[in-house]
Design a protein around this motif. Sequence first.
Motif, PDB file in Angstrom:
ATOM      1  N   ARG A  60       0.794  -1.230   0.000  1.00 29.62           N
ATOM      2  CA  ARG A  60       0.000   0.000   0.000  1.00 29.62           C
ATOM      3  C   ARG A  60       0.824   1.276   0.000  1.00 29.62           C
ATOM      4  N   ARG A  61       2.071   1.185   0.424  1.00 25.52           N
ATOM      5  CA  ARG A  61       2.862   2.400   0.579  1.00 25.52           C
ATOM      6  C   ARG A  61       4.246   2.168  -0.010  1.00 25.52           C
ATOM      7  N   THR A  62       4.679   3.053  -0.853  1.00 28.19           N
ATOM      8  CA  THR A  62       5.992   2.883  -1.454  1.00 28.19           C
ATOM      9  C   THR A  62       7.082   3.383  -0.515  1.00 28.19           C
TER      10      THR A  62
ATOM     11  N   ASN B 197      20.647   2.141   1.449  1.00 30.68           N
ATOM     12  CA  ASN B 197      20.104   3.452   1.151  1.00 30.68           C
ATOM     13  C   ASN B 197      19.042   3.351   0.049  1.00 30.68           C
ATOM     14  N   TRP B 198      18.502   4.471  -0.350  1.00 29.72           N
ATOM     15  CA  TRP B 198      17.352   4.466  -1.249  1.00 29.72           C
ATOM     16  C   TRP B 198      17.650   3.816  -2.596  1.00 29.72           C
ATOM     17  N   SER B 199      18.863   4.014  -3.103  1.00 33.98           N
ATOM     18  CA  SER B 199      19.177   3.512  -4.439  1.00 33.98           C
ATOM     19  C   SER B 199      19.715   2.080  -4.412  1.00 33.98           C
TER      20      SER B 199
ATOM     21  N   ASP C 263      28.982  -6.382  12.249  1.00 31.57           N
ATOM     22  CA  ASP C 263      30.189  -7.206  12.160  1.00 31.57           C
ATOM     23  C   ASP C 263      29.858  -8.694  12.246  1.00 31.57           C
ATOM     24  N   SER C 264      28.845  -9.032  13.005  1.00 32.89           N
ATOM     25  CA  SER C 264      28.508 -10.433  13.240  1.00 32.89           C
ATOM     26  C   SER C 264      27.942 -11.131  12.011  1.00 32.89           C
ATOM     27  N   VAL C 265      27.499 -10.363  11.003  1.00 36.79           N
ATOM     28  CA  VAL C 265      26.889 -10.985   9.827  1.00 36.79           C
ATOM     29  C   VAL C 265      27.634 -10.652   8.540  1.00 36.79           C
ATOM     30  N   ARG C 266      28.592  -9.749   8.618  1.00 35.12           N
ATOM     31  CA  ARG C 266      29.307  -9.341   7.404  1.00 35.12           C
ATOM     32  C   ARG C 266      29.971 -10.544   6.766  1.00 35.12           C
ATOM     33  N   GLY C 267      29.782 -10.665   5.449  1.00 34.77           N
ATOM     34  CA  GLY C 267      30.342 -11.786   4.709  1.00 34.77           C
ATOM     35  C   GLY C 267      29.410 -12.983   4.613  1.00 34.77           C
ATOM     36  N   ARG C 268      28.355 -12.982   5.414  1.00 35.71           N
ATOM     37  CA  ARG C 268      27.383 -14.083   5.390  1.00 35.71           C
ATOM     38  C   ARG C 268      26.010 -13.614   4.906  1.00 35.71           C
ATOM     39  N   PHE C 269      25.650 -12.386   5.234  1.00 35.20           N
ATOM     40  CA  PHE C 269      24.342 -11.839   4.865  1.00 35.20           C
ATOM     41  C   PHE C 269      24.516 -10.791   3.765  1.00 35.20           C
ATOM     42  N   THR C 270      23.487 -10.675   2.923  1.00 32.06           N
ATOM     43  CA  THR C 270      23.481  -9.668   1.865  1.00 32.06           C
ATOM     44  C   THR C 270      22.132  -8.988   1.809  1.00 32.06           C
ATOM     45  N   ILE C 271      22.147  -7.667   1.919  1.00 33.17           N
ATOM     46  CA  ILE C 271      20.921  -6.891   1.785  1.00 33.17           C
ATOM     47  C   ILE C 271      20.841  -6.349   0.367  1.00 33.17           C
ATOM     48  N   SER C 272      19.642  -6.340  -0.187  1.00 28.88           N
ATOM     49  CA  SER C 272      19.439  -5.813  -1.531  1.00 28.88           C
ATOM     50  C   SER C 272      18.011  -5.294  -1.634  1.00 28.88           C
ATOM     51  N   ARG C 273      17.744  -4.598  -2.721  1.00 28.44           N
ATOM     52  CA  ARG C 273      16.388  -4.100  -2.905  1.00 28.44           C
ATOM     53  C   ARG C 273      16.035  -4.078  -4.384  1.00 28.44           C
ATOM     54  N   ASP C 274      14.745  -4.223  -4.644  1.00 34.64           N
ATOM     55  CA  ASP C 274      14.188  -4.094  -5.982  1.00 34.64           C
ATOM     56  C   ASP C 274      13.165  -2.967  -5.891  1.00 34.64           C
ATOM     57  N   ARG C 275      13.553  -1.782  -6.337  1.00 32.86           N
ATOM     58  CA  ARG C 275      12.681  -0.616  -6.181  1.00 32.86           C
ATOM     59  C   ARG C 275      11.410  -0.758  -7.006  1.00 32.86           C
ATOM     60  N   SER C 276      11.502  -1.467  -8.129  1.00 34.64           N
ATOM     61  CA  SER C 276      10.308  -1.640  -8.967  1.00 34.64           C
ATOM     62  C   SER C 276       9.257  -2.510  -8.286  1.00 34.64           C
ATOM     63  N   LYS C 277       9.710  -3.360  -7.370  1.00 36.61           N
ATOM     64  CA  LYS C 277       8.791  -4.233  -6.638  1.00 36.61           C
ATOM     65  C   LYS C 277       8.532  -3.743  -5.216  1.00 36.61           C
ATOM     66  N   ASN C 278       9.151  -2.605  -4.878  1.00 34.53           N
ATOM     67  CA  ASN C 278       8.958  -2.060  -3.525  1.00 34.53           C
ATOM     68  C   ASN C 278       9.279  -3.103  -2.471  1.00 34.53           C
ATOM     69  N   THR C 279      10.391  -3.789  -2.669  1.00 30.89           N
ATOM     70  CA  THR C 279      10.770  -4.910  -1.806  1.00 30.89           C
ATOM     71  C   THR C 279      12.251  -4.841  -1.453  1.00 30.89           C
TER      72      THR C 279
ATOM     73  N   TYR D 102      14.526   5.092  12.055  1.00 28.28           N
ATOM     74  CA  TYR D 102      13.473   4.321  11.403  1.00 28.28           C
ATOM     75  C   TYR D 102      12.150   4.507  12.121  1.00 28.28           C
ATOM     76  N   ASN D 103      11.120   4.852  11.356  1.00 27.14           N
ATOM     77  CA  ASN D 103       9.843   5.164  11.976  1.00 27.14           C
ATOM     78  C   ASN D 103       8.683   4.332  11.449  1.00 27.14           C
ATOM     79  N   TYR D 104       8.974   3.358  10.637  1.00 27.02           N
ATOM     80  CA  TYR D 104       7.898   2.529  10.076  1.00 27.02           C
ATOM     81  C   TYR D 104       8.376   1.087  10.115  1.00 27.02           C
ATOM     82  N   TRP D 105       7.724   0.307  10.954  1.00 23.06           N
ATOM     83  CA  TRP D 105       8.190  -1.046  11.229  1.00 23.06           C
ATOM     84  C   TRP D 105       7.160  -2.077  10.793  1.00 23.06           C
ATOM     85  N   GLY D 106       7.673  -3.194  10.285  1.00 18.76           N
ATOM     86  CA  GLY D 106       6.802  -4.302   9.990  1.00 18.76           C
ATOM     87  C   GLY D 106       6.745  -5.264  11.163  1.00 18.76           C
TER      88      GLY D 106
END
Length: 123
Positions: free
Chosen positions: A25-27, A51-53, A61-77, A110-114
């Motif tokens: 519902r919200r981008t 960041n936004w882009s 430090d505890s997750v570096r090298g094991r976890f990867t964050i990414s985003r697909d702006r077209s899917k708002n995910t 951060y002001n909007y939490w799931g």
Amino acid sequence: VQLQASGGGSVQAGGSLRLSCADSRRTFSNNGVAWFRQAPGKDREIVAAINWSGGRKTYADSVRGRFTISRDRSKNTVYLQMDSLKPEDTAVYYCAVGRDSFISTHITSYNYWGQGTQVTVSS
């Protein structure tokens, strides 16, 4: 709750999970987004932020090298790929949308939490 985190589950140590954070519902394509986690009896802690882009990322430090964050702006995910999981990664994982477009490791940014999604890693 409109911001939905999904993909949690139970895995054995060394396994992988992919978490997703989406809002139908919200981008938030122009906002920074982060993943936090909270284990029983512990404070909520930053796991990763983007960041936004998607051009800037940071990790605990505890997750570096094991976890990867990414985003697909077209899917708002936003995603969190978690590999080589350890029992100490067991926690409820939350995604959060930032107040602006920048990257931040501060929870107050951060002001909007799931709602959270449970990740359980067994040894």
